[in-house]
Design an enzyme around this catalytic site. Structure first.
Site, short mmCIF file in Angstrom:
data_model
loop_
_atom_site.label_atom_id
_atom_site.label_comp_id
_atom_site.label_asym_id
_atom_site.label_seq_id
_atom_site.Cartn_x
_atom_site.Cartn_y
_atom_site.Cartn_z
N LYS A 46 -8.47 -28.16 35.15
CA LYS A 46 -8.78 -29.37 34.39
C LYS A 46 -10.01 -30.06 34.99
O LYS A 46 -10.29 -29.91 36.18
CB LYS A 46 -7.60 -30.36 34.48
CG LYS A 46 -6.39 -29.99 33.63
CD LYS A 46 -5.32 -31.06 33.75
CE LYS A 46 -4.09 -30.70 32.94
NZ LYS A 46 -4.30 -30.62 31.48
N ARG A 48 4.58 -24.78 27.85
CA ARG A 48 5.30 -23.94 26.88
C ARG A 48 5.79 -22.65 27.51
O ARG A 48 6.80 -22.09 27.08
CB ARG A 48 4.41 -23.69 25.65
CG ARG A 48 3.17 -22.91 25.94
CD ARG A 48 2.12 -23.06 24.85
NE ARG A 48 1.39 -24.32 24.94
CZ ARG A 48 0.46 -24.72 24.07
NH1 ARG A 48 0.15 -23.96 23.05
NH2 ARG A 48 -0.16 -25.86 24.25
N1 BES Z 1 0.26 -31.45 30.76
C1 BES Z 1 -0.74 -31.11 29.82
C2 BES Z 1 -0.73 -31.99 28.59
C3 BES Z 1 -1.21 -33.39 28.76
C4 BES Z 1 -2.54 -33.69 28.68
C5 BES Z 1 -0.31 -34.42 28.94
C6 BES Z 1 -2.97 -35.00 28.79
C7 BES Z 1 -0.73 -35.71 29.04
C8 BES Z 1 -2.07 -36.00 28.97
C9 BES Z 1 -0.52 -29.68 29.34
O1 BES Z 1 -0.03 -28.82 30.27
C10 BES Z 1 -1.86 -29.18 28.94
O2 BES Z 1 -2.70 -29.09 29.79
N2 BES Z 1 -2.03 -28.83 27.67
C11 BES Z 1 -3.29 -28.38 27.19
C12 BES Z 1 -3.02 -27.33 26.17
C13 BES Z 1 -4.27 -26.64 25.70
C14 BES Z 1 -4.86 -25.83 26.81
C15 BES Z 1 -3.92 -25.75 24.53
C16 BES Z 1 -4.01 -29.57 26.57
O3 BES Z 1 -3.37 -30.38 25.91
O4 BES Z 1 -5.21 -29.69 26.79
MG MG Z 2 -1.55 -27.92 31.46
#
Ligand code: BES
Ligand code: MG
Ligand code: ZN
Length: 501
Positions: free
Chosen positions: A278, A352
């Protein structure tokens, strides 16, 4: 914090530190305000008029040393037009009052706002709302601070005889839910160097010791996961030196053969994104990626406190997503516990992967209902913002009951559709059975739920995406856990067990 019911006849002799009363516009006094005003020989109204206090919503004034009255402080809150007073406005004034009480350090309050008549709301819900708003506004997370802030300690409700039983019930329910919320927040607010998967499993173990008669906990460690074929879950935790641990908390107060309700919480104690790292801005907030798990912990605390007649299995699906030479990678193909293979496109879509194996693992329990709670997608925040959780379900009845509970307690959710084949097309893989992200970014909260739905064919299931609601920001823009959707889930279970008014 203590909540008491006080049946008093207000008279000249009544002594107390502080009383809170409401006044509507056009000087329409509530029952108690009227009595106080009469005792004071109309002094209260005179002072209000002199000070241009018109009873507009949230206008607030503190009176000291009112003639004939031994109560030291009279806090008066404007409630707006009497005909327009409703649940929403009641919450607004409670917040205002509680912040005032905090500001001047009052510890003991005689609370007379519950006698304001609110459209469509009975005393039970009035008190539930009141306690919820008070607790929300006095919560502080000062575990890591040398100097602790003050706390309000006693609220006495003025309740008339007809309403005592309902009020007592409301206090019991509200307090138990509040304990759940606080447990959830305190756990979620911990830093990720302290709150790791092992820490979460210890918390569940301690809970089972506290409620020995009703709770047992089974810990599934990495070895066990390997034996079970939970390779997707394991893959996510591979890059972390903190081992993945799943806690299976069994609560039973029925002791019969009924099917359990299963509540699953995503418990990423830190989500760096893994190899699909990230960006660093706000990455610290990813310690909150275990808020789903913290929510389950809070809810089990609540049920145990009330000894609800239910059979519940709460699952804390804990692990940490870190980049490392042992990490799983984009391009990997993983065989899930269900036998389906997943092509990993993005290691940041890890929730997921953890959940799909848990959703398979629980088939052995023959659940009546399964609800998973997860900070699953940033897309959900884009779609619904920070006050409404997303939810998706494969069962209409379950949807209705979730919506009902959410409206009951104003812990809002909004249903998103998963019944369109186009979403599933997004998940098609050319090399495995399924990919872990949609082919496009469109509808990301939904494609994530659709991914999960491929593993939930055998039971009624709902998925709650709390990415936008699990934490919010204070005035300094610092994130703190909100404790959501503990209230909604507790209410869902209260409704389910017919335990309500
Ligand atoms: N934990 C994150 C989702 C999230 C993002 C929660 C911001 C709260 C605030 C999750 O694991 C994630 O990173 N999801 C990705 C999925 C994407 C790569 C398809 C996302 O939402 O960017
Ligand atoms: Mg994630
Ligand atoms: Zn995550």
């Amino acid at each position: 914090m203590e909540y008491l019911i006080e049946k008093i006849n207000l008279s000249k002799k009544y002594k107390s530190d502080c009383i809170v009363i409401g006044i509507f516009e056009k000087y329409q006094l509530s029952y108690i305000a009227d009595i106080l005003n009469k005792i004071s020989d109309n002094y209260i109204l005179k002072i209000l008029k002199n000070n241009n206090f018109k009873g507009k919503i949230n206008q607030i004034i503190m009176l000291y040393e009112v003639p004939n009255i031994l109560i030291k402080k009279i806090l008066i809150i404007g409630c707006g037009m009497k005909e327009k007073f409703n649940r929403e406005k009641n919450k607004i004034i409670i917040k205002k009052v509680i912040n005032q009480i905090k500001a001047i350090n009052i510890k003991d309050v005689f609370w007379c706002l519950t006698d304001l008549i609110i459209k469509n709301i009975n005393i039970y819900w009035n008190i539930r709302d009141t306690i919820k708003i008070i607790e929300e506004n006095i919560y502080t997370f000062d575990k890591f601070k040398k100097i602790k802030k003050y706390t309000l300690s006693i609220i006495k409700f003025n309740i008339n005889n007809n309403n005592i039983q309902k009020s007592q019930k409301a206090i019991i329910h509200a307090k138990a839910i509040n304990i759940g919320m606080i447990k959830t927040k305190n756990l979620a607010n911990l830093p990720p160097n302290i709150c790791n998967p092992e820490y979460l499993s210890l918390k569940t173990y301690k809970l089972s010791k506290k409620y020995k008669k009703n709770i047992s906990v089974k810990i599934i460690d990495e070895t066990e996961m390997k034996n079970l074929g939970m390779n997707a879950y394991l893959a996510v935790g591979n890059g972390s030196k903190n081992k993945s641990i799943m806690s299976v908390i069994k609560y039973d107060n029925l002791f019969d053969h009924s099917q359990p309700i299963i509540l699953i919480g995503k418990g990423l104690t830190f989500d760096s994104g893994g190899i699909s790292l990230k960006p660093s801005l706000n990455m610290d907030e990813m310690k909150y990626d275990m808020c789903g798990a913290a929510c389950i912990y809070g809810v089990i605390n609540f049920i145990s406190k009330l000894k609800l007649p239910l059979k519940i299995i709460g699952i804390i699906a804990a692990c940490e997503n870190m980049p490392d030479s042992n990490s799983f990678r984009p391009g990997d193909i993983i065989k899930t516990m269900s036998g389906k293979t997943v092509e990993v496109i993005n290691t940041d879509a890890e929730g997921r992967l953890v959940l799909c194996d848990v959703l398979t693992y629980i088939n052995q329990f023959n659940p009546s209902i399964v609800i998973d709670i997860a900070t699953l997608t940033g897309a959900c925040v884009v779609a619904l913002g920070n006050n409404i959780s997303g939810f998706m379900s494969n069962n209409l009845d379950l949807s209705k009951n979730i919506i009902k509970a959410s409206l009951d307690v104003d812990d809002r959710v909004w249903e998103l559709p998963i019944n369109d084949k186009n979403y599933y097309n997004e998940l098609k893989s050319d090399i495995a059975d399924i990919r872990n992200t949609g082919n496009s970014n469109a509808g990301g909260a939904i494609t994530a739920a659709c991914f999960l739905s491929k593993f939930t064919k055998k039971y009624k299931w709902a998925h709650i995406d709390i990415a936008g609601t699990a934490w919010n920001y204070n005035e300094n823009n610092k994130a703190f856990a909100s404790g959501r959707p503990v209230n909604m889930l507790c209410q869902f279970l209260l409704n389910y067990s017919n335990y309500n008014n």
